[in-house]
Scaffold this active site. Sequence first.
Site, mmCIF file in Angstrom:
data_model
loop_
_atom_site.group_PDB
_atom_site.id
_atom_site.type_symbol
_atom_site.label_atom_id
_atom_site.label_comp_id
_atom_site.label_asym_id
_atom_site.label_seq_id
_atom_site.Cartn_x
_atom_site.Cartn_y
_atom_site.Cartn_z
ATOM 1 N N HIS A 1 1.226 -17.365 -1.349
ATOM 2 C CA HIS A 1 0.360 -18.460 -0.905
ATOM 3 C C HIS A 1 -0.591 -18.911 -2.018
ATOM 4 O O HIS A 1 -0.539 -20.050 -2.431
ATOM 5 C CB HIS A 1 -0.413 -18.115 0.367
ATOM 6 N N ASP B 1 8.800 -17.528 4.752
ATOM 7 C CA ASP B 1 7.692 -16.782 5.348
ATOM 8 C C ASP B 1 7.894 -16.534 6.839
ATOM 9 O O ASP B 1 8.644 -15.647 7.244
ATOM 10 C CB ASP B 1 6.394 -17.524 5.066
#
Length: 455
Positions: free
Chosen positions: A277, A328
């Site tokens: 991220h 993810d």
Amino acid sequence: MQLTQRTMGAPVTATYWMDHAWLGTHVEPGVTLDVADGRIAGIRTGVETPPPGATALRGLTLPGLANTHSHAFHRALRATVQVGTGTFWTWRELMYRTADRLTPDTYFDLARATYAEMALAGITSVGEFHYLHHAPGGTPYANPNAMGEALIAAAAEAGIRITLLDTAYLAAGFGERPGRHQLRFSDTTAEAWAERASLLKGDDHTLIGAAIHSVRAVPADQLATVARWAEEREAPLHVHLSEQPAENDACRAAHGRTPTRLLADHGVLGPRTTGIHNTHLTEADIELLGSSATGTCMCPTTERDLADGIGPATALQKAGSPLSLGSDSHAVIDLFEEARAMELNERLRTHIRGHWTAAALLRAASADGHAALGRPDAGVLEPGAPADLTTVALDSVRTAGPVPRLAAETAVFAASAADVRHTVVAGRHIVRDGRHTQVEDVPRALATAIAALHG
């Protein structure tokens, strides 16, 4: 005809003919690729028709895609977490409830189906960020790696490679003991985590790496233990980093510095490390990540699904941080969507188009992703590389029309996972004409595995 000499002495076991192939810088028509011992033995260009015995791959053939960041059990959350409103933290509570229901057997079923969905999307390697280690309540299984080995077996049955990023997850927050849901994740100390993780074994399709869940989940004085474990094995090391502003605020309150600075101070950053991220960073954080060649894995569909924000991908790359992509939470599994979302997010933020070329985005989805997963030789169509390929149709309603020399742009900015026609891993045809060759009915497998958790 141009001939690229073979680099391997083993006999050719398969030959693929590609009517268009992406060779890293351009689209080349009429390319033949020979496979020996699971690797590319040679490539010939200027081959107008399939040679005798060759398998034809019609469309644009790319290096196999790398899904750098996955939580396989999150696939069971698709759609169910779209009801109502909330934040990342309320979403997390729903995720914990799903995690509580998993056993080694049900996790195998769900992961097998999820990895098969990835193969159908052209993904040939996955980085599984694995922290669901123990039984509910935190009691170890008789086999302490029963859950991790279920994931390894699931990837093998689905036909894709896996880097199992065994994750240290020891605390609920800074100075907080694990909560009820998190007891399954915790080995209590980094030393105990390292002892268990050391029992995991890799193979031709499996690499074992490490992960620090986050700075809030691993006490600062134990970060170096995880980093040292990975360094001794020259293994990949991944970490969720600055996904939420609340994490940054809590880290500053506890340690007087940002999460990135804390990781740097404990020897976590470096070229084998990837931050997942990297959303809410200071300029100093970006410089630390770039100067240490720490990678960045962007997961745009999850980051927008969870309302995380848009990470500074362009600044990170300019500073020296290689970019990769992941699905993810599996809100969708589509690396083409992840690639174009990274570019389109930047367009929305800056009001400027063209931050990355299609070639750069394909590299993030393939070669740089494979490198982040410990396979720096993968993600290219070159002799000696793993024979991992994916072919995208150029005649679907999404991709028909553009001239073939723009096939890379077509794949990145128009195609979807539904346009993948073939996936080859180590020279084996895993997806043929849009159908998985090892998992007979992937939608049914997904529905059955997920129903078992919600029943």
